[in-house]
Design an enzyme around this catalytic site. Structure first.
Site: not given
Length: 220
Positions: A8, A33, A35, A37, A66, A68, A137, A175
């Site tokens: 990540s 990866h 993340d 957000m 990913h 979120m 998660m 994760d």
């Protein structure tokens, strides 16, 4: 089944991001990866399409986005255009989960579905035929420095059992809170795609990636 490490980049040193990514790729990490957000679905804000686009040309790794974010279907096309190979959305963030997964496939990408620690594993059962991956998660999304939630192991076992009942070779990604010290527990439970942030990028990314890959290859 392939056993995959997905470092990540949220935990990477952005002053030398290209070199950090290269070190993970050269030592066997097949995925990278992201993340993403939005400050709404989770409290934190990270990065989005421009970061992915800027490094797409620098690596041959699978770009694993990913999201979120609330109502992620709004961004699926933009992530495809930025160079994502796969997009994972949260069950809890989608007004229409199947529509979001169908959109990902329509854009030519692999679809993943993630669930937060509070969501029972059984909630993903109805969507297994619509995804290539389920992401469990193992911490609460949006907060750094959390410890692995042990109950996540049972959720991994449940999803793997669901997949086996259907004869599916499903990717199960984990994760949050996964380190060299506990990754075997996660693999033994049935996961095969490991997201690791600080466990890879704190210290030597090359050495940490190599050590993770030695464990993952022992399961193949």
């Amino acid at each position: 089944m392939d056993y995959i490490l997905a470092p990540s980049i949220l935990a990477a040193d952005f002053t030398e991001l290209g070199e950090e990514i290269r070190r993970t790729e050269e030592n066997g990490a097949a995925w990278l990866h992201f993340d993403v957000m939005d400050g709404m679905f989770v409290p934190s804000i990270s990065f989005g399409m421009p970061v992915l686009k800027s490094i797409r040309h620098a690596t041959g790794q699978f770009m694993d986005a990913h999201l979120m974010v609330q109502d992620p279907i709004r961004y699926v096309e933009a992530f495809q255009e930025a160079g994502a190979d796969g997009v994972t959305v949260h069950l809890e963030a989608c007004p229409d989960v199947k529509a979001a997964l169908d959109k990902i496939h329509a854009c030519g990408m692999k679809a993943g579905l993630s669930i937060c620690p509070e969501t029972p594993a059984e909630e993903v059962d109805r969507y297994l035929d619509d995804v290539e991956m389920i992401l469990i998660m193992c911490v609460h999304p949006g907060f750094g420095g959390q410890k692995f939630i042990p109950e996540s192991l049972d959720k991994i076992r449940t999803v793997r059992a669901m997949a086996r009942e259907r004869g599916m070779d499903l990717n199960i990604q984990v994760d949050g809170g996964v380190y060299l010290t506990n990754v075997r527990e996660v693999l033994d439970a049935g996961a095969n795609v490991i997201v690791a942030g600080s466990a890879v990028f704190n210290g030597s990314a090359a050495e940490n990636t190599k050590n993770f890959m030695e464990i993952l290859k022992s399961y193949e």
